[in-house]
Design a protein around this motif. Structure first.
Motif, PDB file in Angstrom:
ATOM      1  N   GLY A  37      58.799  39.581  98.127  1.00  8.81           N
ATOM      2  CA  GLY A  37      58.558  38.896  99.401  1.00  8.81           C
ATOM      3  C   GLY A  37      57.565  39.652 100.262  1.00  8.81           C
ATOM      4  N   GLY A  38      57.966  39.871 101.515  1.00  7.13           N
ATOM      5  CA  GLY A  38      57.049  40.396 102.537  1.00  7.13           C
ATOM      6  C   GLY A  38      56.365  41.707 102.167  1.00  7.13           C
ATOM      7  N   LEU A  39      57.151  42.628 101.608  1.00  9.20           N
ATOM      8  CA  LEU A  39      56.591  43.948 101.326  1.00  9.20           C
ATOM      9  C   LEU A  39      55.464  43.881 100.285  1.00  9.20           C
ATOM     10  N   LEU A  41      52.426  41.996 101.754  1.00  2.00           N
ATOM     11  CA  LEU A  41      51.688  42.851 102.688  1.00  2.00           C
ATOM     12  C   LEU A  41      50.733  43.761 101.924  1.00  2.00           C
ATOM     13  N   ASN A  49      65.684  42.235  94.564  1.00  2.00           N
ATOM     14  CA  ASN A  49      66.081  43.359  95.418  1.00  2.00           C
ATOM     15  C   ASN A  49      67.586  43.517  95.646  1.00  2.00           C
ATOM     16  N   HIS A 107      60.055  49.478 105.765  1.00  2.00           N
ATOM     17  CA  HIS A 107      59.939  48.025 105.930  1.00  2.00           C
ATOM     18  C   HIS A 107      61.226  47.331 106.285  1.00  2.00           C
ATOM     19  N   THR A 108      62.298  48.052 106.390  1.00  2.00           N
ATOM     20  CA  THR A 108      63.540  47.346 106.690  1.00  2.00           C
ATOM     21  C   THR A 108      64.593  48.278 107.267  1.00  2.00           C
ATOM     22  N   VAL A 121      56.742  48.734 111.034  1.00  2.00           N
ATOM     23  CA  VAL A 121      55.738  47.698 110.811  1.00  2.00           C
ATOM     24  C   VAL A 121      55.581  46.701 111.970  1.00  2.00           C
ATOM     25  N   ASN A 142      52.134  44.916 111.346  1.00  2.00           N
ATOM     26  CA  ASN A 142      51.588  44.230 110.171  1.00  2.00           C
ATOM     27  C   ASN A 142      50.502  43.233 110.544  1.00  2.00           C
ATOM     28  N   TYR A 158      70.370  37.073 107.532  1.00  2.00           N
ATOM     29  CA  TYR A 158      69.787  37.549 108.794  1.00  2.00           C
ATOM     30  C   TYR A 158      68.619  36.672 109.240  1.00  2.00           C
ATOM     31  N   GLU A 212      64.691  41.576 111.624  1.00  2.00           N
ATOM     32  CA  GLU A 212      63.450  41.344 110.875  1.00  2.00           C
ATOM     33  C   GLU A 212      62.457  42.433 111.258  1.00  2.00           C
ATOM     34  N   ALA A 213      62.077  43.258 110.285  1.00  2.00           N
ATOM     35  CA  ALA A 213      61.206  44.387 110.626  1.00  2.00           C
ATOM     36  C   ALA A 213      59.935  43.879 111.308  1.00  2.00           C
ATOM     37  N   SER A 214      59.282  42.940 110.690  1.00  2.00           N
ATOM     38  CA  SER A 214      58.088  42.380 111.321  1.00  2.00           C
ATOM     39  C   SER A 214      58.035  40.874 111.104  1.00  2.00           C
ATOM     40  N   GLY A 215      58.050  40.489 109.812  1.00  2.00           N
ATOM     41  CA  GLY A 215      57.719  39.116 109.465  1.00  2.00           C
ATOM     42  C   GLY A 215      56.204  39.046 109.373  1.00  2.00           C
ATOM     43  N   THR A 216      55.732  38.285 108.432  1.00  2.00           N
ATOM     44  CA  THR A 216      54.283  38.038 108.358  1.00  2.00           C
ATOM     45  C   THR A 216      54.035  36.536 108.219  1.00  2.00           C
TER      46      THR A 216
HETATM   47  C1  4GP Z   1      59.846  43.025 104.520  1.00  2.00           C
HETATM   48  C2  4GP Z   1      60.484  42.803 105.891  1.00  2.00           C
HETATM   49  O1  4GP Z   1      61.728  42.154 105.746  1.00  2.00           O
HETATM   50  C3  4GP Z   1      59.549  41.968 106.743  1.00  2.00           C
HETATM   51  O2  4GP Z   1      60.071  41.846 108.040  1.00  2.00           O
HETATM   52  C4  4GP Z   1      58.185  42.631 106.799  1.00  2.00           C
HETATM   53  O3  4GP Z   1      57.269  41.784 107.460  1.00  2.00           O
HETATM   54  C5  4GP Z   1      57.670  42.911 105.383  1.00  2.00           C
HETATM   55  O4  4GP Z   1      58.598  43.690 104.678  1.00  2.00           O
HETATM   56  C6  4GP Z   1      56.362  43.644 105.388  1.00  2.00           C
HETATM   57  O5  4GP Z   1      56.429  44.790 106.176  1.00  2.00           O
HETATM   58  N1  4GP Z   1      60.699  43.813 103.660  1.00  2.00           N
HETATM   59  C7  4GP Z   1      60.744  43.572 102.321  1.00  2.00           C
HETATM   60  C8  4GP Z   1      61.633  44.463 101.534  1.00  2.00           C
HETATM   61  O6  4GP Z   1      60.086  42.710 101.792  1.00  2.00           O
HETATM   62  O7  4GP Z   1      61.703  44.260 100.303  1.00  2.00           O
HETATM   63  O8  4GP Z   1      62.238  45.364 102.135  1.00  2.00           O
END
Ligand code: 4GP
Length: 835
Positions: free
Chosen positions: A135-137, A140, A288, A375-376, A453, A482, A571, A670-674
């Motif tokens: 996903g997000g990580l 990114l 994950n 990231h989390t 982030v 991000n 969440y 939510e760390a950031s969301g993109t």
């Molecule tokens: C994600 C975060 O959940 C998301 O908020 C953030 O935008 C993204 O990383 C990029 O920084 N975390 C993951 C993970 O995808 O596997 O921890």
């Protein structure tokens, strides 16, 4: 005679012809040649896959033609700093359209193919994406590679070439079904295998001390197993520049792939046994939520790509006369979360054992090399490894980790004498229960820079999860919010909007996203607003067609498209969205004549295979669709769609068509969301909480252009501390009660017990404050509906959203990393603060 090097560059470069020309004539000839000579096909008999591969090869030639000099320089440069982005995931998305955009030949290629009666759009649709991330990580990391190349920062992304990426998701009877992702089965034309650059990776065995010629105490590692890592390179060309970087993914291979002796005595399975066991290392991307049985393999994977990467980096550094002591002057390595944290003891091991550095010198190099991005904040995502497992696989690394820890603990005791609690918290080793290694602490101790982030996430990291580390060395912490690449997420995926924007403010915006500000005055122009709405309508019509094809559901492009696509997780609160839909449904049932804004709710996203509640939430969404979509009382005013198999490619079709973007996570989670950025850049209005990057998006676009609701992170904490009682919220809110009871009484799917675990979770614990935020969310959605009734005001707000999103280009994020973490400029020039 061969021309000498001095005779000028033009002779050492290939001429502009069928291999490199950019006009439609050259391009169609190139595609034909590849069809003929690579695929062995005539255009008349070629399949779509033949055309896709041939087009990709023609594009790849042009990537190399532009980038080969910078690619060469990348690994063969005696000086300057190169960024190594170490990541277990790279969610690259489809490559064809993005590369055409970066090369500036999208229209020319479309014309070239048209001449052969082929639609470029069909080839783009045909392309299978490498889903090498969750996903997000991972996504990114892919955006950052695009921006690094665009800003001409030399960089290599290092990771694993998983044979099977994230599962492909089917929906059967409303449930998620996971199928193996076979992204390689029709060929992947964008990569080059480089077997001659393979490296060896060692596992297991034992260590032994010895004395070297100078009489010094040394340690050697006698491994039990050796595996080969073979690099596979994908060129990453920046947008309209000649800089080409690399994504270098490693595939595990057996050193001896075939045991002839075993074969000769008839033991066929043993003959390939080593090969089979070894290749499992790069076989599959971990979901994950992996089970403990898989843990050993996951650690093996992490060490595998890290060892390959560090070896590759060190080799390049030494080849040009670099000394081990100056490794950090050549490389700035970023740990994308803790998955690559074993890089810290690995670099130490190489510097100590192979290159004979003293501890302090090796440690200095190591810390100056690494930066760590978290990231989390989810506790279950903070990785730990049982010490016995780690030691069995990496015995020498464990010794080094213990020595790092001894020094760390001594340091803490010096600064905070007598504070043994603090020592316990910061120690690399968790002593409670099964002794284990805390990877976040290892990443912290080994890095000179640590970042979150988004602003709120960094603040929460500093005040909660990593507060002890902040107290020890505050100067190491910074925030890098991000960003996303506007090339892929606007230019390539939203051509209609891109054309309108370019016509209005010129064509600089994809590389300088702040230029979108130039749209602001046009928000007041009714003619411009009309064109803006036309673009959105066209995008919605296209998505409606895709939805029909994938799900069989007809949706009305004139309705409000209200969209939530992202991983399915409690969440992120997809179930809060469902509670709102059912609230509207009940209102219609009670009063079928109600004047209600027609809405299409679209959901998409994968649930981790072992995450029961998330999978049940998918079923809840599809059951809601079954209930409302064909109800005659609803008369098409509500539609609920679950878009299967959400991916980068699906996202590119979905973001441009959204009117409303759902960013409704519990504040502080939510760390950031993109996704929030991708939606808003495509003109969607956000309904969201004060969480992650939502906060900064709202600051930028203006609070009056953002639909805010819900508890803040502080309020969430306070509510929990004072004994939050979700049951009481349920008792007191009549509409909420009716909706919950509808779900619990079998009104969805017929079985009253079906959603019991979701409902029990909400009523008795509700850790994500769904019920607490319910009324605020429903009220906020009323404000959304009211604005929708005023299309001029809606369009104005949508334009202002896009105009003010410049900050969220991943180019800005990369500039921040360059300035705050890596201290590197274009072409690798060290900048202020460089070590
Ligand atoms: C994600 C975060 O959940 C998301 O908020 C953030 O935008 C993204 O990383 C990029 O920084 N975390 C993951 C993970 O995808 O596997 O921890």
């Amino acid at each position: 005679m061969y021309p000498s090097v001095n005779e000028g560059e033009s002779q050492s470069e290939p001429s502009r012809d069928v291999r490199t020309g950019l006009d439609p004539g050259n391009l169609s000839q190139a595609v034909c040649d590849y069809l003929y000579y690579f695929q062995g096909r005539h255009p008349a008999t070629a399949s779509r896959n033949d055309f896709y591969l041939s087009t990709a090869y023609a594009v790849r030639d042009r990537l190399f033609q532009r980038g080969v000099q910078s690619l060469d320089a990348l690994l063969h440069r005696p000086e300057g700093r190169t960024v190594a982005y170490l990541s277990a995931e790279f969610l690259m998305g489809p490559q064809l359209a993005a590369n055409l955009v970066n090369l500036g030949i999208y229209d020319a290629m479309r014309e070239a193919l048209w001449r052969m009666d082929v639609r470029l759009e069909d080839l783009i649709e045909h392309e299978v994406e490498p889903g090498l991330g969750n996903g997000g990580l991972g996504r990114l990391a892919a955006c950052y590679l695009d921006s690094l190349a665009t800003l001409e920062i030399p960089a290599i992304g290092y990771g694993i070439r998983y044979e099977f990426g994230i599962f492909s998701q089917q929906i059967r009877e409303g449930w998620q079904v996971e199928l193996t992702d076979k992204w390689l089965h029709l060929g992947y034309p964008w990569e080059l295998a480089r077997p001659e650059r393979a490296v060896s990776v060692r596992y297991g065995g034992y260590t032994e001390p010895y004395t070297d010629e100078q009489g010094r105490y040394r340690v050697r590692w006698i491994p039990a197993e050796i595996v080969k890592g073979v690099p596979h390179d994908t060129p990453i060309l920046g947008y309209r520049v000649k800089t080409c970087n690399l994504l270098r993914l490693w595939r595990a291979e057996a050193v001896h792939s075939f045991d002839l002796a075993a074969f000769n005595v008839g033991d066929y399975s043993r003959a390939v046994e080593e090969q089979v066991t070894t290749e499992t290392i790069s076989k599959v991307l971990y979901p994950n939520d992996a089970s403990p049985q898989g843990k050993a393999l996951r650690l093996k994977q992490q060490y595998f790509f890290v060892a390959c990467a560090i070896e590759d980096m060190l080799r390049a550094h030494l080849r040009f006369g670099g000394r081990p002591e100056t490794f950090h002057k050549r490389w700035a390595a970023q740990l994308n979360d803790t998955h690559p944290a074993v890089a810290v003891p690995e670099l130490m091991r190489l510097l100590l054992d192979d290159h004979g550095l003293e501890w302090d010198d090796a440690w200095d190099v190591t810390q100056k090399t690494f930066g760590y991005t978290n990231h989390t904040l989810l506790p279950e995502a903070l990785e730990t490894w049982p010490i016995d497992l780690f030691g069995a696989l990496l015995p020498r690394h464990l010794e080094i980790v213990f020595e790092i820890n001894r020094r760390l603990c001594d340091g803490i005791r010096r600064v905070y004498p007598g504070d043994e609690d603090r020592v316990r918290r910061m120690s690399l080793v968790e002593e409670q229960g099964r002794r284990s290694l805390r990877m976040a602490n290892l990443a912290c101790v080994g890095s000179h820079a640590i970042n979150g982030v988004a602003a709120l996430h960094t603040e929460l990291l500093k005040s909660q999860v990593l507060s002890d580390w902040v107290a020890m060395s505050p100067e190491r912490f910074c925030n890098v919010t991000n960003g996303v690449t506007p090339r892929r997420f606007v230019l390539a995926s939203n051509p209609a909007l891109s054309r309108l924007v370019t016509e209005t403010i010129g064509d600089h915006w994809p590389a300088r996203l702040e230029a979108l500000r130039g749209l602001e005055p046009h928000a007041e122009d009714p003619a411009f607003r009309k064109r803006w709405r036309d673009v959105k309508r066209e995008n919605k019509q296209q998505l409606a067609a895709v939805i029909k094809e994938r799900t069989g559901i007809s949706v009305d492009p004139e309705s409000l498209f209200d969209i939530q696509v992202k991983r399915i997780h409690e969440y992120k609160r997809q179930h809060l969205n469902v509670l709102h839909i059912l609230t509207l449904y009940r209102r219609l049932k009670e009063n079928p004549g109600l004047d209600m804004v027609p809405r299409t709710f679209v959901f998409g996203g994968k649930a981790a295979p072992g995450y029961h509640v998330a999978k049940l939430i998918i079923k809840l969404i599809t059951a809601t669709g079954d209930l409302v979509n064909d109800d005659p009382d609803v008369r098409g005013r509500l539609k609920v769609v679950f878009f299967p198999n959400f991916s980068v490619k699906a996202g590119q079709a979905i973001y441009p068509a959204a009117d409303v973007s759902e960013q409704i996570s519990t504040a502080g989670q939510e760390a950031s969301g993109t996704g929030n950025m991708k939606f808003s850049l495509n003109g969607a209005l956000t309904i969201g909480t004060l969480d992650g990057a939502n906060i900064e998006i709202r600051e930028e676009v203006g609070p009056e252009n953002f639909f805010l609701f819900g508890l803040t992170a502080d309020e969430v904490r306070a509510a929990k501390a004072s004994g939050y009682n979700p049951r009481a919220v349920y008792e007191q809110n009549q509409e909420l009660r009716a909706v919950v009871d509808l779900i619990g009484s079998g009104g969805l799917g017929g079985d009253p017990g079906l959603f019991r675990s979701v409902l029990d979770g909400l009523l008795w614990h509700d850790p994500f404050m769904v019920l607490a935020d319910y009324q605020a969310y429903v009220d906020c959605q009323e404000r959304v509906a009211a604005l929708w009734r005023d299309p001029e005001a809606w369009a104005r707000m949508s334009i202002l959203n896009v105009a003010r999103m410049g900050k969220f280009s991943s180019d800005r994020s990369i500039r921040d990393y360059c300035e705050r973490v890596w201290h590197v400029g274009p072409l690798g020039a060290p900048t202020e603060g460089a070590p």
